[in-house]
Design an enzyme around this catalytic site. Structure first.
Site, PDB file in Angstrom:
ATOM      1  N   GLY A 268      -0.369  -8.615   6.792  1.00  0.00           N
ATOM      2  CA  GLY A 268       0.498  -7.732   7.581  1.00  0.00           C
ATOM      3  C   GLY A 268       0.125  -6.541   7.821  1.00  0.00           C
ATOM      4  N   MET A 270      -2.579  -3.257   5.206  1.00  0.00           N
ATOM      5  CA  MET A 270      -3.183  -2.885   4.076  1.00  0.00           C
ATOM      6  C   MET A 270      -3.108  -1.328   4.007  1.00  0.00           C
ATOM      7  SD  MET A 270      -4.919  -3.932   1.362  1.00  0.00           S
ATOM      8  CE  MET A 270      -5.669  -2.875   0.174  1.00  0.00           C
ATOM      9  N   GLU A 303       3.615  -0.212   3.514  1.00  0.00           N
ATOM     10  CA  GLU A 303       2.436   0.416   2.999  1.00  0.00           C
ATOM     11  C   GLU A 303       2.472   2.090   2.727  1.00  0.00           C
ATOM     12  OE1 GLU A 303       0.248  -1.526   2.957  1.00  0.00           O
ATOM     13  OE2 GLU A 303       1.495  -3.445   3.626  1.00  0.00           O
TER      14      GLU A 303
END
Length: 849
Positions: A268, A270, A303
């Site tokens: 999805g 990083m 994230e």
């Protein structure tokens, strides 16, 4: 031979021996389309002069190795993805000059050429151990260092890394050099390089701790979609920074913050420090329901949370990978609720994300959240939805256990104590114990070091007037994973009031052991609906008593609270999967109530579970009738939905996927051709592909796939076309799809994934029959043949689930008894076997309805 594997003991030995002073990395991206030049200068100290160790480098042609001025012969020093280093000094300098290979599988430095305009795009993906595919490393998370990147690339490219992007220095031949400033101390796996003909937009966040530059990047062919969504994405980004900087009491640690939407991405997103990469599907071409945007928000915030938890403070070894991901998962939903427009995100979590954790935790491959990752291969096996969804659920339980203020207080001190360093879970636990005053070692043992999910059910006695004389919560566990845990739960009593189901009483209590008496509810009238785990504080399956289940089936839509509905939806689905509720009854529950559901994830996700119930869990003797009922019910829902609503879009998509009768297929074709219209429905490009794929799966596509592709010659169009071709119910189409997705290695990453997701389809049992043997044969070698990510996708989604039968299970058992396939490959076969057994049990239950 170790190959690309690395054991925890090897890493601990190397960490005790070395301290890494700096990396200087020179990359030349102009040397060809297949390889790039990589020169690494690695400075480090050694606590035992004269000792030996090794550096890591994968899939490279090594030209020169120099250690402390001494030349090492690459032919002997570089073998098995390692560079042997002997006779170390107290202070050392290693220089390795090599050519490394571009990836087309999303590992290392991925290279993509956009078919829309032939522009080139590169991006790195290094988690878990793939920085060593781009430069020479000590590839383990606790050997942090500072990194200085020097990148040569075409002068008109954008080049982004962890440090702010410098002005390029032209070389006079169409090339330029970008010399980045040294980074903050970080682990190799969160370093990053993104380069190519990207479109760039810059903005800033002005916060209490100063200014943070915000960059957004995408392919040139997606510029219009970035421009359309930029305001929303910027709003979420700024809301996230305001929330996290205050909640964590620590300024954002990495200066600038770029978000880069990249193609053919395995994950999805990083959390590369200051340079987050995200799937460019998050910039959709066509209209999406609100659940999509809610999920995109959670990804952005997930994230961002990693910038503190994972990047600022990093685990020493991958045993604590769960902590990075579980924390970021909990934090993103907490931030969504507190700081964005998605204030009901915990409802969406319960309806969607948490369900993936429950499923993973009931498979034979389940494992403790804090898994024993003794080497990198174990990390690959254990990096799953237990890591994410169950872990986040358990942290939510911990927050309920210690209190939010004390939880955040412990985190704040933890960030200060371990900033730019590495830690273990025990360090966080100590900080939380100090802030909360609660003993947490026992909690951690029962929740983090054991596998499996508990089931909570109500036991009660009633008097003649229907009042509880006794109410207790019974806790159960699967015999293979018998751990009983302490749960903080809410108990809600819901009754019908003026046509609505409303909560009339709520108590919060601790459940411990096999049976917990709830004395405070003695004397209460039995409600229409008794809901255990009300407010979804803990991680456990719940059961509905007979009266509560009847209330749900008769009118779940009358229940006012969306989170309470999510818990009932989840309980009903659990009972169906566990063969305690008939699949036919579950389908009727969904058809009767989904039209009034308001939670975006409930609307999007629940129809897919009902489709599984109808097509895989129903008794074969009655399946045709139930599938017809499901098809016609979805048609009614689509036509009754508010024009232009998310519900309408979801029900039309579901109707197309369920279409198998002549009328339904004619109407799908009519939507595509414009001869049948539904008020308010826009048949945009993505919906058109859904309709084409539906017709293809029914054998009625004709030339439609090629015709549609001619008008959508993008990479997305190619991926959709590949999926539609794989859906066709004929032997030649399946053979072609199998070759592309399973046998060949040159098929673009996302194209292969699209084929895999579309290949196995209920109702195509005859044409799929040969693929039982083909699947088991491929499973022997696929891990080495395709690599970790592609092999796991294939083995997970091309298991022949539509052929669930005793014969299939017997054949799989025989394969498992004789195979020498890697443990990771065997895991997916075991999971497919478990799903087949679950389907067979559900079919038997439905037959007894």
């Amino acid at each position: 031979m170790p190959g690309t594997n690395l054991t925890r003991d090897e890493a601990a030995t190397r960490a005790a021996l070395l301290d890494v002073t700096s990396y200087s990395i020179d990359l030349d991206l102009t040397t060809g389309e297949k390889t790039f030049a990589s020169t690494t200068t690695l400075s480090f100290t050694c606590s035992e002069p004269g000792a030996a160790t090794f550096a890591d480098l994968v899939d490279a042609t090594v030209h020169e190795i120099t250690l402390n001025g001494r030349s090492l012969d690459p032919a002997t020093a570089y073998a098995d993805s390692r560079i042997a280093l002997d006779d170390l000094a107290a202070e050392n300098t290693l220089v390795v000059r090599a050519d490394c290979t571009y990836s087309h599988t999303g590992e290392g430095l991925h290279r993509f050429v956009d078919p829309a305009d032939d522009r080139v795009y590169l991006y790195s993906q290094f988690e878990v151990p793939d920085a060593r595919r781009v430069y020479t490393t000590f590839e383990q998370p606790d050997l942090k260092s500072v990194f200085t990147f020097r990148v040569t690339a075409p002068q008109d490219w954008k080049v982004v890394s962890n440090s702010p992007t410098p002005e390029p220095q032209g070389l006079g031949d169409g090339r330029a050099v970008w010399e980045f400033e040294p980074t903050k101390p970080m682990s190799t796996y969160i370093t990053a390089l993104i380069a190519g003909e990207y479109h760039e937009v810059q903005d800033v966040y002005e916060g209490t701790h100063g200014t943070i530059p915000l960059g957004h990047y995408c392919r040139q062919s997606l510029v219009e979609y970035l421009e359309r969504d930029l305001e929303d994405v910027l709003t979420i980004t700024k809301q996230g920074f305001a929330f996290f900087e205050e909640a964590f009491d620590f300024p954002y640690p990495f200066g600038k913050y770029d978000q880069l939407y990249v193609p053919e991405y395995n994950m999805g997103a990083m959390e590369n420090a200051g340079a987050v990469t995200l799937r460019d599907e998050y910039l959709p071409r066509s209209r999406q329901p609100r659940s999509f945007y809610e999920f995109r928000c959670s990804v952005i915030l997930h994230e961002m949370a990693h910038m503190w938890f994972g990047d600022l403070v990093t685990m020493k070894w991958w045993d604590d990978l769960w902590l990075n991901e579980s924390f970021a998962e909990w934090a993103c939903y907490h931030a969504e609720v507190e700081a964005t427009e998605f204030t009901d995100s915990w409802t969406g979590f319960a309806n969607a994300r948490k369900q993936t954790g429950y499923r993973a935790d009931q498979l034979p491959s389940t494992h403790p959240i804090a898994a024993d990752n003794h080497d990198l291969q174990a990390v690959e096996v254990n990096f799953d939805m237990i890591t994410y969804a169950k872990g986040a659920s358990v942290l939510k339980q911990l927050v309920a256990w210690v209190g939010l203020d004390d939880f955040l207080g412990g985190l704040q001190q933890y960030f200060k104590d371990f900033a730019y360093g590495s830690s273990e879970f025990a360090d966080l636990l100590a900080a939380l114990e100090k802030s909360s005053g609660r003993e947490l070692a026992g909690w951690a043992k029962e929740w983090l070091q054991t596998a499996g999910v508990n089931t909570l059910s109500a036991e009660f006695d009633l008097d003649a007037e229907g009042r509880y004389t006794r109410l207790a919560v019974r806790q159960g566990a699967h015999p293979d994973w018998p751990q009983l845990r302490r749960h903080r739960i809410g108990i809600g009593l819901y009754n019908e009031v003026e046509g609505r189901l409303v909560r009339t009483r709520y108590v919060e209590t601790d459940v411990e052991g096999e049976l917990t008496e709830i004395s405070e509810l003695a004397g209460e009238a039995q409600p229409d609906l008794l809901l255990l785990n009300d407010a979804d504080l803990t991680y456990a399956k719940i059961r509905l008593d007979e009266r509560s289940l009847a209330t749900a089936i008769g009118g779940l839509s009358r229940l006012d609270d969306s989170l309470a509905r999510a818990l009932v939806w989840g309980a009903a689905w659990d009972m169906t999967r566990d063969a305690e509720m008939a699949a036919t009854d579950y389908v009727e529950l969904v058809l009767a109530n989904i039209g009034s559901e308001t939670d975006p994830w409930g609307v999007s996700r629940i129809p897919s579970t009902a489709a599984t119930a109808a097509s895989a869990y129903s008794a074969p003797a009655g399946r045709a009738v139930l599938l017809e009922r499901w098809e016609s019910g979805l048609r009614e829902l689509a036509l009754a939905a508010e024009p232009g609503s998310d519900q309408q879009l979801t029900f039309v998509r579901s109707y197309a996927a369920a279409a198998h009768g002549e009328r339904a297929l004619d109407e799908v074709a009519g939507l595509l051709d414009g001869t049948w219209e539904i008020e308010g429905l826009s048949v945009d490009q993505d919906l058109r592909w859904s309709l084409v794929t539906s017709l293809a799966a029914a054998g009625r596509s004709g030339s439609r796939i090629d015709d549609e592709l001619a008008g959508d010659a993008t990479i997305s169009g190619q991926e959709h076309a590949a999926a539609a071709r794989a859906a066709r119910p004929d032997a030649a189409a399946k053979a072609e799809a199998w070759e592309l997705a399973v046998e060949r290695t040159d098929v673009p990453n996302e194209t292969a994934r699209s084929i895999v997701f579309s290949f196995m389809r209920e109702g195509q049992e005859e044409v799929l029959a040969p693929y039982v043997d083909k699947y088991l044969e491929a499973a022997e070698t696929l891990w080495d043949h395709l690599g970790t990510h592609r092999a796991s996708t294939v083995l997970n989604y091309i298991f022949p689930s539509p052929l669930a039968s005793a014969e299939l299970v017997e054949k799989v058992d025989a394969w498992l008894a004789r195979t020498e396939a890697p443990a990771a490959a065997q895991r997916y076969v075991l999971e497919g076997r478990a799903d087949a057994l679950r389907a067979l049990a559900a079919q038997e239950r439905d037959a007894r309805r």
